[in-house]
Design an enzyme around this catalytic site. Sequence first.
Site, PDB file in Angstrom:
ATOM      1  N   HIS A  86       0.827  -1.210   0.000  1.00 61.30           N
ATOM      2  CA  HIS A  86       0.000   0.000   0.000  1.00 61.30           C
ATOM      3  C   HIS A  86       0.859   1.256   0.000  1.00 61.30           C
ATOM      4  O   HIS A  86       1.894   1.314   0.666  1.00 61.30           O
ATOM      5  CB  HIS A  86      -1.005   0.015   1.155  1.00 61.30           C
ATOM      6  CG  HIS A  86      -0.423  -0.036   2.534  1.00 61.30           C
ATOM      7  ND1 HIS A  86      -0.188   1.091   3.280  1.00 61.30           N
ATOM      8  CD2 HIS A  86      -0.038  -1.078   3.320  1.00 61.30           C
ATOM      9  CE1 HIS A  86       0.293   0.751   4.467  1.00 61.30           C
ATOM     10  NE2 HIS A  86       0.420  -0.561   4.518  1.00 61.30           N
ATOM     11  N   ASP A  88      -0.590   4.254   0.718  1.00 60.35           N
ATOM     12  CA  ASP A  88      -1.158   5.221   1.668  1.00 60.35           C
ATOM     13  C   ASP A  88      -0.494   5.059   3.031  1.00 60.35           C
ATOM     14  O   ASP A  88       0.094   4.024   3.329  1.00 60.35           O
ATOM     15  CB  ASP A  88      -2.687   5.081   1.777  1.00 60.35           C
ATOM     16  CG  ASP A  88      -3.147   3.758   2.374  1.00 60.35           C
ATOM     17  OD1 ASP A  88      -2.505   2.713   2.082  1.00 60.35           O
ATOM     18  OD2 ASP A  88      -4.130   3.739   3.129  1.00 60.35           O
ATOM     19  N   ASP A 119       5.985   1.439   6.929  1.00 62.26           N
ATOM     20  CA  ASP A 119       4.591   1.032   6.691  1.00 62.26           C
ATOM     21  C   ASP A 119       3.964   1.960   5.675  1.00 62.26           C
ATOM     22  O   ASP A 119       3.346   2.935   6.036  1.00 62.26           O
ATOM     23  CB  ASP A 119       3.845   1.057   8.021  1.00 62.26           C
ATOM     24  CG  ASP A 119       2.438   0.517   7.931  1.00 62.26           C
ATOM     25  OD1 ASP A 119       2.081  -0.042   6.896  1.00 62.26           O
ATOM     26  OD2 ASP A 119       1.680   0.667   8.912  1.00 62.26           O
ATOM     27  N   GLU A 153      -5.333   0.941   2.381  1.00 61.39           N
ATOM     28  CA  GLU A 153      -5.106  -0.105   3.383  1.00 61.39           C
ATOM     29  C   GLU A 153      -5.268   0.441   4.783  1.00 61.39           C
ATOM     30  O   GLU A 153      -5.864  -0.189   5.654  1.00 61.39           O
ATOM     31  CB  GLU A 153      -3.702  -0.706   3.202  1.00 61.39           C
ATOM     32  CG  GLU A 153      -3.510  -2.051   3.907  1.00 61.39           C
ATOM     33  CD  GLU A 153      -3.176  -1.951   5.377  1.00 61.39           C
ATOM     34  OE1 GLU A 153      -3.354  -2.955   6.082  1.00 61.39           O
ATOM     35  OE2 GLU A 153      -2.756  -0.870   5.849  1.00 61.39           O
ATOM     36  N   ASP A 180       4.936  -6.074   4.413  1.00 67.07           N
ATOM     37  CA  ASP A 180       4.201  -5.037   5.147  1.00 67.07           C
ATOM     38  C   ASP A 180       4.096  -5.405   6.618  1.00 67.07           C
ATOM     39  O   ASP A 180       3.068  -5.217   7.246  1.00 67.07           O
ATOM     40  CB  ASP A 180       2.806  -4.869   4.514  1.00 67.07           C
ATOM     41  CG  ASP A 180       2.047  -3.673   5.083  1.00 67.07           C
ATOM     42  OD1 ASP A 180       2.698  -2.752   5.613  1.00 67.07           O
ATOM     43  OD2 ASP A 180       0.803  -3.672   5.000  1.00 67.07           O
ATOM     44  N   HIS A 213     -24.502  22.978  33.979  1.00 67.43           N
ATOM     45  CA  HIS A 213     -23.826  23.362  35.225  1.00 67.43           C
ATOM     46  C   HIS A 213     -23.890  22.163  36.178  1.00 67.43           C
ATOM     47  O   HIS A 213     -24.984  21.666  36.475  1.00 67.43           O
ATOM     48  CB  HIS A 213     -24.532  24.586  35.827  1.00 67.43           C
ATOM     49  CG  HIS A 213     -23.787  25.206  36.961  1.00 67.43           C
ATOM     50  ND1 HIS A 213     -23.575  24.556  38.166  1.00 67.43           N
ATOM     51  CD2 HIS A 213     -23.194  26.427  37.078  1.00 67.43           C
ATOM     52  CE1 HIS A 213     -22.893  25.340  38.974  1.00 67.43           C
ATOM     53  NE2 HIS A 213     -22.640  26.493  38.326  1.00 67.43           N
ATOM     54  N   THR A 315     -16.656  23.290  36.052  1.00 63.41           N
ATOM     55  CA  THR A 315     -17.696  22.463  36.633  1.00 63.41           C
ATOM     56  C   THR A 315     -18.822  22.265  35.630  1.00 63.41           C
ATOM     57  O   THR A 315     -19.666  23.137  35.435  1.00 63.41           O
ATOM     58  CB  THR A 315     -18.224  23.107  37.923  1.00 63.41           C
ATOM     59  OG1 THR A 315     -18.468  24.492  37.665  1.00 63.41           O
ATOM     60  CG2 THR A 315     -17.227  22.974  39.056  1.00 63.41           C
ATOM     61  N   SER A 399      -3.309  -6.297  11.182  1.00 64.91           N
ATOM     62  CA  SER A 399      -4.276  -6.776  10.199  1.00 64.91           C
ATOM     63  C   SER A 399      -3.955  -6.229   8.808  1.00 64.91           C
ATOM     64  O   SER A 399      -3.599  -5.058   8.672  1.00 64.91           O
ATOM     65  CB  SER A 399      -5.693  -6.324  10.577  1.00 64.91           C
ATOM     66  OG  SER A 399      -5.959  -6.602  11.940  1.00 64.91           O
TER      67      SER A 399
HETATM   68  N1  BES Z   1       1.242  -3.084   7.996  1.00 69.00           N
HETATM   69  C1  BES Z   1       0.118  -3.036   8.854  1.00 69.00           C
HETATM   70  C2  BES Z   1      -0.338  -4.409   9.300  1.00 69.00           C
HETATM   71  C3  BES Z   1       0.579  -5.110  10.260  1.00 69.00           C
HETATM   72  C4  BES Z   1       0.902  -4.506  11.460  1.00 69.00           C
HETATM   73  C5  BES Z   1       1.028  -6.349   9.967  1.00 69.00           C
HETATM   74  C6  BES Z   1       1.727  -5.148  12.350  1.00 69.00           C
HETATM   75  C7  BES Z   1       1.838  -7.012  10.848  1.00 69.00           C
HETATM   76  C8  BES Z   1       2.187  -6.401  12.050  1.00 69.00           C
HETATM   77  C9  BES Z   1      -1.035  -2.341   8.151  1.00 69.00           C
HETATM   78  O1  BES Z   1      -0.630  -1.221   7.424  1.00 69.00           O
HETATM   79  C10 BES Z   1      -2.023  -1.846   9.171  1.00 69.00           C
HETATM   80  O2  BES Z   1      -1.667  -0.992   9.934  1.00 69.00           O
HETATM   81  N2  BES Z   1      -3.240  -2.343   9.136  1.00 69.00           N
HETATM   82  C11 BES Z   1      -4.295  -1.824   9.933  1.00 69.00           C
HETATM   83  C12 BES Z   1      -5.588  -2.294   9.318  1.00 69.00           C
HETATM   84  C13 BES Z   1      -6.808  -1.563   9.803  1.00 69.00           C
HETATM   85  C14 BES Z   1      -6.742  -0.106   9.459  1.00 69.00           C
HETATM   86  C15 BES Z   1      -8.038  -2.197   9.209  1.00 69.00           C
HETATM   87  C16 BES Z   1      -4.162  -2.314  11.360  1.00 69.00           C
HETATM   88  O3  BES Z   1      -3.669  -3.424  11.607  1.00 69.00           O
HETATM   89  O4  BES Z   1      -4.529  -1.551  12.260  1.00 69.00           O
HETATM   90 MN    MN Z   2       1.027  -1.609   6.306  1.00 68.27          MN
HETATM   91 MN    MN Z   3      -0.379   0.439   8.902  1.00 69.50          MN
END
Ligand code: BES
Ligand code: MN
Ligand code: MN
Length: 459
Positions: A86, A88, A119, A153, A180, A213, A315, A399
């Site tokens: 990715h 982004d 990343d 991603e 990744d 308040h 408050t 993920s």
């Molecule tokens: N590269 C990461 C995924 C990752 C993190 C793989 C640590 C192995 C170890 C990916 O860019 C990421 O951050 N994914 C998100 C997905 C979410 C936004 C649905 C994540 O894991 O939070």
């Molecule tokens: Mn990633």
């Molecule tokens: Mn990431």
Amino acid sequence: MDAVIDFINLQRDRYIDELKSYLAIPSVSALPQHTGDVRRCAEWTADELRRIGLQNVRLIETPGNPVVYGDWLGRNDAATILFYGHYDVQPVDPVDQWQSPPFEATVRDGEIYARGAADDKGQIFMHFKAIEAHLKQSGSLPCNIRIFIEGEEEVGSAHLDDFVRSHKSELAADVLVISDSPMFERGIPSICYGLRGIAYFQIDVRGTSTDLHSGSFGGAVANPAFVLAQMLAQMKDRGGRIKIPGFYDDVRELRLEEREQFRRLPFNETKYRKDLGAPKLFGEAGYTTLERVWARPTFEVNGLLSGFTGEGSKTVIPATAMAKVSMRLVPNQNPDKIADQFEAYVKKIAPKTVAVKLTRFQSGQPWMTDFDNVYVQAAARAIERGFGKAPVFNREGGSIPVVSTFQQELNIPAVLFGIGLPDENAHAPNEKLDLTNFHNGVIATAYLYEEIGRLDGAR
Ligand code: BES
Ligand code: MN
Ligand code: MN
């Protein structure tokens, strides 16, 4: 092959300069004000694919950010890699905690600091440079390759499932390759065979039509901040077990052999704790730290907001409270089913004194694969040749939502060969990539293509 490796060794400085230009583009997919930068980054990626000698390079539109595609399919007899990554990146806040500006890549102590360094721009760039070395040195690649780089991603790849389903022939390949993820530890390269899934929600609690308040009205109405805290407190018991009914129904228990494999890894819990700056670790009772982060589901609060948080005191009874929460999921949990169970539980525990609104955000399937196939073995040899050390096999807690879609729709093995590090600061201030790992990674990747080129393609 020697000429390819010599070429790579001579290009070290140029690679860093080019990577800096890539990292300068603030392709933050989460923020609407960066939509133009995201597209510019897609175009930069496509131009780079052309520069390194790939063919059929183009942006493919989706309802969201474009996918960048390019291929080299000059070897009818060899296997085909589908490479996914990715372009982004995550937002940079809190930006004042960066030691150098997030989009002005800076080298310090052998690491390059910038948002996206690890990343995932640095890791996809490693593949671009390995492809370039082969094509510039021999005019061909040892195997076929299709490059598929997406731009959503970091916001959950919402449009990618449909995209994969409707572009299957353009994605036809023998093996999926992704870089990744972090490696297990500095000096210990690894191949990742499992990722967690995710379900993500925003919870909005409203108590009254306006702030009140706290002297005049305190005692007469429920405080939404307090109600939200009480609801969150009911998500887990003291042993860290999640209390959403049915949550664990589909969790695949760890096998004894896998637990033993985890235990054999050189993991230093004290160092881990100290590096994180945590007074004491916490997690689900009955599981080790690696088991907790790789193979057990979690419920986490990602953000919490309510009331007066400025200097001094005020408050007030806030009218609203908000939390962002997410659950990391493991095989065979289904994110939609978990999301339904969470919604039902919140409805059940929400008191009548407030209005609770739930908003579902991105979700992703958990993923896990066998690693006794020829592609993983080829990758292990390539990593050993590039890093001088054979990889260990690990799971990861993060993920990558589209991986399980690729698995289901294309039914091909996957090799997750990441060269980040556990302290790379992904998603945090001062994200960085170790330049020696990057350089060895380019070499390992060049070998990976050679090793995969020796295998028969089933295309
Ligand atoms: N590269 C990461 C995924 C990752 C993190 C793989 C640590 C192995 C170890 C990916 O860019 C990421 O951050 N994914 C998100 C997905 C979410 C936004 C649905 C994540 O894991 O939070
Ligand atoms: Mn990633
Ligand atoms: Mn990431």
